[in-house]
Motif scaffolding. Sequence first.
Motif, PDB file in Angstrom:
ATOM      1  N   ALA A 142       0.793  -1.279   0.129  1.00  0.00           N
ATOM      2  CA  ALA A 142      -0.172  -0.023  -0.055  1.00  0.00           C
ATOM      3  C   ALA A 142       0.738   1.361  -0.021  1.00  0.00           C
ATOM      4  CB  ALA A 142      -0.953  -0.098   1.176  1.00  0.00           C
ATOM      5  N   PRO A 143       0.681   2.134  -1.060  1.00  0.00           N
ATOM      6  CA  PRO A 143       1.545   3.456  -1.086  1.00  0.00           C
ATOM      7  C   PRO A 143       1.674   4.439  -0.006  1.00  0.00           C
ATOM      8  CG  PRO A 143      -0.390   3.530  -2.510  1.00  0.00           C
ATOM      9  CD  PRO A 143      -0.251   2.127  -2.000  1.00  0.00           C
ATOM     10  N   ASP A 144       0.437   4.074   0.897  1.00  0.00           N
ATOM     11  CA  ASP A 144       0.540   4.949   2.247  1.00  0.00           C
ATOM     12  C   ASP A 144       0.378   4.144   3.525  1.00  0.00           C
ATOM     13  OD1 ASP A 144      -1.893   3.830   1.829  1.00  0.00           O
ATOM     14  OD2 ASP A 144      -2.936   5.608   2.268  1.00  0.00           O
ATOM     15  N   GLY A 145       1.127   2.889   3.472  1.00  0.00           N
ATOM     16  CA  GLY A 145       0.843   1.948   4.532  1.00  0.00           C
ATOM     17  C   GLY A 145       2.244   1.910   5.297  1.00  0.00           C
ATOM     18  N   ALA A 148       5.334   0.966   3.303  1.00  0.00           N
ATOM     19  CA  ALA A 148       5.780   1.522   2.105  1.00  0.00           C
ATOM     20  C   ALA A 148       7.260   2.183   2.231  1.00  0.00           C
ATOM     21  CB  ALA A 148       4.802   2.579   1.830  1.00  0.00           C
ATOM     22  N   GLY A 202       0.556   0.095  11.747  1.00  0.00           N
ATOM     23  CA  GLY A 202      -0.362   0.927  11.755  1.00  0.00           C
ATOM     24  C   GLY A 202      -1.758   0.373  12.383  1.00  0.00           C
ATOM     25  N   GLY A 214       0.180  -3.129   5.640  1.00  0.00           N
ATOM     26  CA  GLY A 214       0.071  -2.577   4.345  1.00  0.00           C
ATOM     27  C   GLY A 214       0.555  -3.372   3.347  1.00  0.00           C
TER      28      GLY A 214
END
Length: 340
Positions: A142-145, A148, A202, A214
Amino acid sequence: MNRRIATLVAALVPVVVLGVVGTVITVPFAALGPGPTYNTLGDADGAPVVQIDGVDVDPTTGHLNMTTVAVRDQLNIFEAFGFWASGRQGLVPREEVYPPDKTKEEVQEGNQADFEQSEDSAELAALHHLGLPVVLVVGAVAPDGPAAGLLNEGERLVSVAGEPVDSVTAVRESVSARSPGDSIDIVVEKDGTTRTESVVLGARPDDAEQGYLGVTPAEEPDVPFTVKFNLADVGGPSAGLMFSLAVVDKLSPGELSNGDFVAGTGTIDSNGLVGPIGGIPYKLIAAREAGATTFLVPASNCDEAVQNAPDGLQLVKVDSLDGAIDSLEAIGVGGEAPKC
């Protein structure tokens, strides 16, 4: 104009109008019916439907046919009535096939993506059944996980939080057992080089108390041969079971079909679990007309299949790849298989 001609014209005008309306105006329905069937042990357009290169394959005869549903759209009134009256097709609201929030092209692209995913799952399920190796890799990040910039797509997952992992479930369970803010070590390997990254978890979007990495883990074959599926213009996930059976049949001694004409349908996941599909009445018709005598039915479709089974077609209930193989082997020695 004499009275006789006027009467004839008056009688013909409604007929002409009805003919024009019936051929020009389309109805908000699509027709579903029996589609083509393909022998997954045979060829299509000059190439093996299931092609395995890099290893000797076991000779096969008989049939393990996947089945399809034909969809006809943009029907005029006469066409729709003709399909309805045929007894071989059914009419459904068009929006059930082509949702109003998607274009026809988007629906077709989605069906193609489902078909390609079913191919991947079919191969993995077959390899698991045969005890052949697969590896667990980072399928997507996930690009914002949390991961990343630390983990990369295609890297092999070796361990998560100090625990070796060999399945998608193992990764998810290891991560979800921890809390947001926990730091865990992820060991990955790429091109023979192993490294460790510490990732601060997260919170899961759907559960703020569970850890979130992510990363989408994925399984990949780790075998010295390749499996390719050569079918064009077919969509949806329902060929998975029959594809998987064909891979097993070609990579193991003996014949799953026992030389007979077996057809079937069903989605499959990488663990070999078989799921339900749509259009079972039409697939049964297509299979029987092609010559099938046995049909593998996902357990969840059994009730509908029994109500629509053509004469001469034995319905075998399956809920897994292992179960389907056990049933075919039982039939081959004159035994009983689970029936719908």
